[in-house]
Scaffold this active site. Structure first.
Site, PDB file in Angstrom:
ATOM      1  N   CYS A 259       0.808  -1.231   0.000  1.00 38.26           N
ATOM      2  CA  CYS A 259       0.000   0.000   0.000  1.00 38.26           C
ATOM      3  C   CYS A 259       0.839   1.278   0.000  1.00 38.26           C
ATOM      4  CB  CYS A 259      -0.967  -0.006   1.174  1.00 38.26           C
ATOM      5  SG  CYS A 259      -2.165  -1.342   1.041  1.00 38.26           S
TER       6      CYS A 259
ATOM      7  N   HIS B 138      -3.313   7.033   2.585  1.00 36.78           N
ATOM      8  CA  HIS B 138      -3.676   5.741   2.011  1.00 36.78           C
ATOM      9  C   HIS B 138      -5.057   5.374   2.547  1.00 36.78           C
ATOM     10  CE1 HIS B 138      -4.036   1.645   1.046  1.00 36.78           C
ATOM     11  NE2 HIS B 138      -3.757   1.201   2.256  1.00 36.78           N
TER      12      HIS B 138
ATOM     13  N   ASN C 178     -10.222  -0.217   0.059  1.00 36.67           N
ATOM     14  CA  ASN C 178      -8.760  -0.087   0.078  1.00 36.67           C
ATOM     15  C   ASN C 178      -8.233  -0.668  -1.235  1.00 36.67           C
ATOM     16  OD1 ASN C 178      -6.009  -0.454   0.416  1.00 36.67           O
ATOM     17  ND2 ASN C 178      -6.147  -1.225   2.507  1.00 36.67           N
TER      18      ASN C 178
HETATM   19  N1  ACO Z   1     -18.046  -8.386   9.636  1.00 35.37           N
HETATM   20  C1  ACO Z   1     -18.433  -8.628  10.896  1.00 35.37           C
HETATM   21  N2  ACO Z   1     -17.552  -8.862  11.890  1.00 35.37           N
HETATM   22  C2  ACO Z   1     -16.251  -8.870  11.578  1.00 35.37           C
HETATM   23  C3  ACO Z   1     -15.777  -8.624  10.278  1.00 35.37           C
HETATM   24  C4  ACO Z   1     -16.742  -8.389   9.287  1.00 35.37           C
HETATM   25  N3  ACO Z   1     -16.392  -8.127   8.002  1.00 35.37           N
HETATM   26  N4  ACO Z   1     -14.433  -8.672  10.280  1.00 35.37           N
HETATM   27  C5  ACO Z   1     -14.060  -8.944  11.536  1.00 35.37           C
HETATM   28  N5  ACO Z   1     -15.159  -9.065  12.316  1.00 35.37           N
HETATM   29  C6  ACO Z   1     -15.229  -9.364  13.743  1.00 35.37           C
HETATM   30  C7  ACO Z   1     -14.039 -10.146  14.241  1.00 35.37           C
HETATM   31  O1  ACO Z   1     -14.220 -11.519  14.015  1.00 35.37           O
HETATM   32  C8  ACO Z   1     -14.047  -9.790  15.706  1.00 35.37           C
HETATM   33  O2  ACO Z   1     -15.015 -10.559  16.352  1.00 35.37           O
HETATM   34  P1  ACO Z   1     -14.743 -11.128  17.843  1.00 35.37           P
HETATM   35  O3  ACO Z   1     -14.612  -9.894  18.695  1.00 35.37           O
HETATM   36  O4  ACO Z   1     -15.966 -11.925  18.102  1.00 35.37           O
HETATM   37  O5  ACO Z   1     -13.475 -11.917  17.750  1.00 35.37           O
HETATM   38  C9  ACO Z   1     -14.536  -8.344  15.700  1.00 35.37           C
HETATM   39  O6  ACO Z   1     -15.204  -8.129  14.444  1.00 35.37           O
HETATM   40  C10 ACO Z   1     -13.436  -7.329  15.822  1.00 35.37           C
HETATM   41  O7  ACO Z   1     -12.386  -7.704  14.930  1.00 35.37           O
HETATM   42  P2  ACO Z   1     -11.169  -6.765  14.652  1.00 35.37           P
HETATM   43  O8  ACO Z   1     -10.192  -7.452  13.750  1.00 35.37           O
HETATM   44  O9  ACO Z   1     -10.707  -6.241  15.954  1.00 35.37           O
HETATM   45  O10 ACO Z   1     -11.899  -5.609  13.844  1.00 35.37           O
HETATM   46  P3  ACO Z   1     -11.386  -4.184  13.544  1.00 35.37           P
HETATM   47  O11 ACO Z   1     -12.287  -3.186  14.089  1.00 35.37           O
HETATM   48  O12 ACO Z   1      -9.912  -4.051  13.844  1.00 35.37           O
HETATM   49  O13 ACO Z   1     -11.566  -4.111  11.945  1.00 35.37           O
HETATM   50  C11 ACO Z   1     -10.146  -4.182  10.007  1.00 35.37           C
HETATM   51  C12 ACO Z   1     -10.857  -4.994  11.103  1.00 35.37           C
HETATM   52  C13 ACO Z   1     -11.214  -3.453   9.220  1.00 35.37           C
HETATM   53  C14 ACO Z   1      -9.366  -5.105   9.096  1.00 35.37           C
HETATM   54  C15 ACO Z   1      -9.217  -3.147  10.714  1.00 35.37           C
HETATM   55  O14 ACO Z   1      -8.426  -3.811  11.663  1.00 35.37           O
HETATM   56  C16 ACO Z   1      -8.321  -2.404   9.776  1.00 35.37           C
HETATM   57  O15 ACO Z   1      -8.770  -1.571   9.006  1.00 35.37           O
HETATM   58  N6  ACO Z   1      -6.991  -2.628   9.897  1.00 35.37           N
HETATM   59  C17 ACO Z   1      -5.984  -1.830   9.217  1.00 35.37           C
HETATM   60  C18 ACO Z   1      -5.896  -2.066   7.761  1.00 35.37           C
HETATM   61  C19 ACO Z   1      -4.764  -1.234   7.190  1.00 35.37           C
HETATM   62  O16 ACO Z   1      -4.281  -0.265   7.755  1.00 35.37           O
HETATM   63  N7  ACO Z   1      -4.278  -1.587   6.050  1.00 35.37           N
HETATM   64  C20 ACO Z   1      -3.173  -0.798   5.481  1.00 35.37           C
HETATM   65  C21 ACO Z   1      -2.183  -1.624   4.909  1.00 35.37           C
HETATM   66  S1  ACO Z   1      -2.956  -2.822   3.900  1.00 35.37           S
HETATM   67  C22 ACO Z   1      -1.781  -3.273   2.778  1.00 35.37           C
HETATM   68  O17 ACO Z   1      -0.640  -2.927   2.794  1.00 35.37           O
HETATM   69  C23 ACO Z   1      -2.299  -4.159   1.685  1.00 35.37           C
END
Ligand code: ACO
Length: 339
Positions: free
Chosen positions: A119, A261, A291
């Protein structure tokens, strides 16, 4: 790595901009129909409403050619001296995709190569192009960011399947004066290979060649440790932004437009809060495209140009974080551009 700014006589100036999204749109409700998620979860946790995805016969090169040709048209030039393609989803593992893209753009014979920084790829490619112009080696560079993450994400893994989309964006850089609008400011780039497992596809490379031993399903697909990535993305983009601003001699309050990003709306909001740049100054495109990895910054720029958020003279800060881990930031004063 930071490139020295002061004393640089030739700057790389943004002279053209273009982007392209594949026609097929996948809304949150469509995803909720096939995996355990909901429109509400995706919107509130990421800010994403829909994304565009490629059809099976549409490799990354096609996205790159569409965006590249629009950037050339916007710059009003048919030719460049080099084509640099940032991508983590090349058409093939070997060779690079850029030579094929250059060929399809009518630029056969020009040097063309891929840059792999996930990214952050577009900023790495931009810095590479700017360095080539700064050294006097070339006059014009086409820098493209293109990715088709729908081809590497596990469609059944909800934490990644909802986040990514496909697309491409490109800019034409030309040699110019450091003081003119569009001149790229100092770059701040960084990496930390101890975080190689944070964002990865484990199988298929030289470490785990799948010709000899088929990979397990999770190892074949893109994997990301979401929460950890979230925290690091905010921290590294904030640090890189502060360094780039200091090198440019700008204060955070002077930033008119913040183009991060497009990973997650909550990440963008956290960076704007930490930098004390008002949230209204964020350019947000992820609601419409998700993304898009290396494509996300040029897509956001083209979006900002089309909505009138990016106007000539605006002070713009660009920052990214991605797999590797890698990160970076740079600045520019927005130029007059044709679409
Ligand atoms: N729908 C419903 N629930 C979900 C989903 C979904 N799509 N995805 C995860 N959950 C659940 C999980 O299973 C978890 O459930 P649990 O508490 O029962 O275990 C809960 O939601 C919380 O999960 P988290 O992983 O903590 O969710 P978070 O709020 O962190 O969101 C996400 C996940 C969107 C991936 C986030 O962490 C994120 O945006 N991370 C950063 C991404 C980033 O910066 N990328 C840049 C680089 S990417 C690259 O280089 C290609």
């Amino acid at each position: 790595m930071s490139t020295p700014h002061t004393g640089r006589v030739r700057a790389a100036v943004v002279a053209g901009l273009g982007s392209w999204l594949p026609p097929r749109v996948v809304g949150n409700d469509e995803l909720a129909g096939r995996i355990d998620t909901s429109d509400e979860w995706i919107r509130t946790r990421t800010g994403i409403r829909r994304r565009h995805v490629v059809d099976p016969a549409m490799p990354t090169s096609r996205l790159a050619v569409e965006a590249g040709s629009r950037a050339l048209e916007s710059a009003g030039v048919p030719d460049v001296d080099v084509v640099i393609l940032a991508t983590a989803t090349p058409d093939r593992r070997c060779p690079a995709t850029a030579p094929l893209v250059a060929h399809r753009l009518g630029l056969t014979g020009r040097p063309a190569f891929d840059v792999s920084a996930v990214c952050t790829g577009f900023l790495y490619a931009l810095a590479t192009g700017a360095g080539m112009i700064g050294s006097g080696a070339v006059e014009r560079v086409l820098v493209i960011g293109a990715d088709a993450f729908s081809t590497i994400v596990d469609p059944l893994e909800r934490s990644t399947a909802v986040v990514f989309g496909d697309g491409a964006g490109a800019v034409v850089l030309r040699a110019g004066d450091p003081e003119e609008p569009g001149a790229l400011g100092p770059f701040v780039l960084g990496s930390d290979g101890s975080l190689a497992d944070l964002i990865t596809i484990r199988a298929g490379g030289s470490e785990h060649p799948t010709v000899e031993q088929p990979a397990s399903r999770p190892d074949s697909y893109f994997a990301m440790r979401g929460q950890e990535t979230f925290a690091l993305a905010v921290a590294r983009m904030e640090e890189a932004s502060r360094s780039a601003l200091a090198k440019a001699g700008w204060k955070p309050g002077q930033v008119d437009r913040l183009v991060c990003h497009q990973a997650n709306l909550r990440i963008l909001q956290a960076i704007s809060r930490r930098l004390d740049v008002p949230q209204e100054r964020l350019v947000v495109h992820l609601d419409l495209a998700g993304n898009t990895a290396a494509a996300s910054i040029p897509l956001a720029l083209d979006h900002g140009l089309s909505t009138g958020e990016l106007t000539p003279g605006a002070r713009v800060l660009l920052t990214a974080f991605g797999g590797g881990a890698t990160w970076g930031a740079t600045t520019l004063t927005w130029p007059e551009l044709k679409r």
